[in-house]
Design a protein around this motif. Structure first.
Motif, PDB file in Angstrom:
ATOM      1  N   MET A   1      20.727  -7.624  12.825  1.00 40.89           N
ATOM      2  CA  MET A   1      20.037  -8.721  12.136  1.00 40.89           C
ATOM      3  C   MET A   1      19.070  -9.414  13.080  1.00 40.89           C
ATOM      4  N   GLU A 100      33.278   4.585   9.425  1.00 38.67           N
ATOM      5  CA  GLU A 100      33.199   3.721   8.243  1.00 38.67           C
ATOM      6  C   GLU A 100      32.278   4.337   7.184  1.00 38.67           C
ATOM      7  N   MET A 203      26.858  -4.985   2.367  1.00 42.14           N
ATOM      8  CA  MET A 203      25.790  -5.934   2.590  1.00 42.14           C
ATOM      9  C   MET A 203      26.124  -6.754   3.816  1.00 42.14           C
ATOM     10  N   ASP A 204      25.117  -7.049   4.622  1.00 40.86           N
ATOM     11  CA  ASP A 204      25.293  -8.124   5.584  1.00 40.86           C
ATOM     12  C   ASP A 204      23.967  -8.807   5.833  1.00 40.86           C
ATOM     13  N   GLY A 205      24.047 -10.059   6.193  1.00 40.82           N
ATOM     14  CA  GLY A 205      22.846 -10.857   6.357  1.00 40.82           C
ATOM     15  C   GLY A 205      22.949 -12.109   5.533  1.00 40.82           C
ATOM     16  N   THR A 206      21.867 -12.456   4.882  1.00 38.20           N
ATOM     17  CA  THR A 206      21.817 -13.697   4.115  1.00 38.20           C
ATOM     18  C   THR A 206      21.161 -13.425   2.774  1.00 38.20           C
ATOM     19  N   LEU A 207      21.928 -13.499   1.695  1.00 40.79           N
ATOM     20  CA  LEU A 207      21.381 -13.281   0.358  1.00 40.79           C
ATOM     21  C   LEU A 207      21.974 -14.292  -0.611  1.00 40.79           C
ATOM     22  N   THR A 208      21.188 -14.636  -1.632  1.00 41.65           N
ATOM     23  CA  THR A 208      21.714 -15.434  -2.729  1.00 41.65           C
ATOM     24  C   THR A 208      22.047 -14.487  -3.873  1.00 41.65           C
ATOM     25  N   ILE A 212      20.365 -10.747  -4.933  1.00 40.46           N
ATOM     26  CA  ILE A 212      21.133  -9.533  -5.213  1.00 40.46           C
ATOM     27  C   ILE A 212      20.712  -8.951  -6.560  1.00 40.46           C
TER      28      ILE A 212
ATOM     29  N   VAL B 106      34.124  -5.193   8.722  1.00 38.88           N
ATOM     30  CA  VAL B 106      33.758  -6.119   7.645  1.00 38.88           C
ATOM     31  C   VAL B 106      33.963  -7.562   8.111  1.00 38.88           C
ATOM     32  N   ARG B 109      31.132  -8.314  10.478  1.00 41.09           N
ATOM     33  CA  ARG B 109      29.828  -8.504   9.817  1.00 41.09           C
ATOM     34  C   ARG B 109      29.698  -9.899   9.220  1.00 41.09           C
ATOM     35  N   ALA B 113      26.881 -12.266  10.583  1.00 42.54           N
ATOM     36  CA  ALA B 113      25.782 -12.593   9.668  1.00 42.54           C
ATOM     37  C   ALA B 113      25.717 -14.086   9.392  1.00 42.54           C
ATOM     38  N   ILE B 222      25.551 -15.694   0.417  1.00 40.45           N
ATOM     39  CA  ILE B 222      26.428 -14.554   0.649  1.00 40.45           C
ATOM     40  C   ILE B 222      26.063 -13.955   2.002  1.00 40.45           C
ATOM     41  N   ARG B 223      27.077 -13.668   2.812  1.00 40.62           N
ATOM     42  CA  ARG B 223      26.814 -13.176   4.167  1.00 40.62           C
ATOM     43  C   ARG B 223      27.198 -11.724   4.344  1.00 40.62           C
ATOM     44  N   ALA B 224      28.164 -11.236   3.586  1.00 39.69           N
ATOM     45  CA  ALA B 224      28.544  -9.830   3.712  1.00 39.69           C
ATOM     46  C   ALA B 224      29.290  -9.403   2.454  1.00 39.69           C
TER      47      ALA B 224
END
Lengths: 247, 262
Positions: A1, A100, A203-208, A212, B106, B109, B113, B222-224
């Motif tokens: 990231m 993984e 998913m990783d990071g920053t999402l609303t 999505i 997980v 992450r 994140a 949402i971070r992961a």
């Protein structure tokens, strides 16, 4: 990231670094077959990714304790060749990331293969990344789906995968390596196109939630193209034969 | 599958189809959660989390290390999970299983994140940084390791003391400052059984679940996320579970914040 100080601008004049629009796929080429010994195989070039997949089985599951008397077991190995990245030589053999990815990839195919048809047996899926430029797990799944179809193993669907990410305010499709490294989020997804079910989601990071939703829309739209190329690849070997005997 | 487990599985499945869970628990309710802070003084930070009969322990250690070549001004963060054989008859000794690797990655992450730790704050001097190890020990398995381990890692980080570095030596005792924790991330794990979805699956429910979805978030975003097992989710289900995760993560955040021992 994107925590590093020398973070590059990923969007310049409304375009991505490689000139793509936000929702645009990299060039994708899929070739079915290629490995004579495998029950099914496929080769794929997706941007600068080059991936080969081979399927063996169904055959007796060994060692015996891995057998399931009610259905086939799927064994999946995703691996990146030591020479596959632009950076230094990778150690060969599975690292934690590869283990993984192998697991989540296996779970995608466990959902679509008719495992109950082959009790006591195993189906091996090998995915080798020969050259990598971001999005290799998605490329591997898309490629392995074609290899499985070539093998004739019955499946309920032909899954595809790709990823979305976020740069600034924009959701972008099919991240390459540099976008993967510096974007604000990365979300690889595999879909079963027949009923649109989500087979892989990370998913990783920053999402609303809205991000999505937008990302899923991008993925489904691109999925039409990816699915079409998968089916064309599967048809190509037979069209070659039928063309040969035309007129 | 063991015949007894199969019978129990079918029973649990039949009850879930009617929306009934063990001990009358609601489908989107957690089991009782208990956090114990700083139970291992030799570690820089530690915490034990119990969710129902699931019990996990996290120890935090910090060592001096060389930075990654591409990030010379950042410390390292490493997370490992051990599914100890004493935690379940299903677990065996040996190299890390794909399940334990997935679990650790997980948890890692989510924490990474969400920017829980500013890795730049782990810089010591040119060529020297702190490596922060999050070691997750699963002591008793009864489902939902993802949420328990994320909680335990968060709790342990929140009570971690930064060792000092003086004249080439690590100082781990005395009056040490706390590690700076910049954010709180928690995860909510849902199991899908048939077309029913439940929060915080216990071991019996996990044995029969078709799919699993873990959503890690902080207060705002949402971070992961990680889907597990072959079972699939529809987009509508995903959106519903995202909403639920925001709602339930409030409880988890409160538990972490209120549990602080010092």
């Amino acid at each position: 990231m994107g925590s590093s100080a020398n973070k590059p601008e990923l969007i310049v004049n409304g375009k991505r670094l490689d000139g793509r629009a936000f929702g645009e796929l990299r060039p994708l080429k899929i070739v079915a077959g290629g490995l004579k010994n495998a029950a099914g195989s496929a080769y794929l070039e997706w941007g600068n990714n080059k991936v080969i997949a081979g399927v063996y089985g169904p055959k007796e599951a060994l060692p015996k304790h891995t057998q399931d008397p009610e259905k086939a077991v799927v064994k999946c190995k995703y691996s990146m060749a030591p020479f596959s990245s632009l950076e230094e030589h990778n150690r060969s053999g599975p690292n934690r990331r590869a283990i993984e990815i192998s697991k989540v990839t296996r779970e995608v195919f466990e959902k679509v293969i008719l495992l109950e048809d082959f009790p006591g047996s195993e189906i091996d899926i090998y995915i080798e990344v020969l050259q990598s430029d971001g999005g290799t797990r998605a490329a591997g799944i898309t490629c392995a789906a074609v290899a499985l179809a070539m093998s004739g193993i019955p499946m309920t669907d032909l899954p595809y995968a790709t990823s979305v990410g976020k740069v600034g305010d924009h959701m972008i499709l099919d991240l390459n390596k540099i976008e993967d490294n510096y974007s604000d989020a990365d979300m690889p997804v595999a879909i079963g196109p027949r009923n649109g079910e989500i087979l892989l989601l990370q998913m990783d990071g920053t999402l609303t939630k809205q991000d999505i939703k937008e990302g899923m829309d991008l993925i489904r739209k691109a999925g039409e193209t990816i699915s079409r190329l998968q089916r064309e690849a599967l048809r190509a070997p037979y069209e070659r034969i039928s063309n040969k005997y035309k007129n | 599958m063991h015949p007894l487990r199969q019978v129990k599985g079918e029973y649990v499945k039949g009850m879930l189809a009617k929306g009934i869970r063990e001990e009358g628990r609601g489908i989107f309710n957690y089991r009782p959660i208990k956090i114990t802070h700083s139970l291992l003084p030799n570690a820089e930070g530690s915490a034990q989390v119990e969710i129902g009969n699931t019990k996990v322990l996290v120890g935090i250690k910090l060592d001096v290390a060389t930075p990654m070549p591409d990030k010379p001004d950042e410390g390292n963060l490493m997370s490992m999970a051990e599914l100890l054989p004493l935690a379940s008859p299903e677990y065996e000794s040996g190299p890390p299983s794909p399940d334990s690797i997935e679990l650790a990655r997980v948890v890692d992450r989510g924490i990474r994140a969400a920017g829980v730790i500013d890795l730049k704050s782990l810089f010591i001097e040119e060529g020297k940084v702190w490596s922060l190890f999050i070691d997750i020990y699963v002591l008793n398995y009864d489902g939902n390791l993802f949420d328990a381990c994320t909680l335990a890692a968060m709790a342990a980080l929140s009570n971690t003391r930064m060792p000092g570095y003086e004249d080439g030596k690590v100082v781990r005792e005395g009056n040490l400052a706390k590690l700076k924790v910049n954010n709180v991330v928690t995860s909510c794990t849902f199991a899908k059984v048939g077309d029913k979805m439940v929060l915080d699956p216990n071991g019996g429910e996990e044995a029969i679940m078709d799919g699993r979805l873990t959503i890690a978030n902080d207060e705002n975003v949402i971070r992961a996320m990680q889907k597990g097992l072959p079972g699939s989710f529809t987009e509508k289900e995903l959106e519903h579970l995202i909403d639920m995760s925001f709602e339930k993560s409030k409880e988890l955040r409160d538990i972490i914040v209120n549990s602080k021992s010092d």
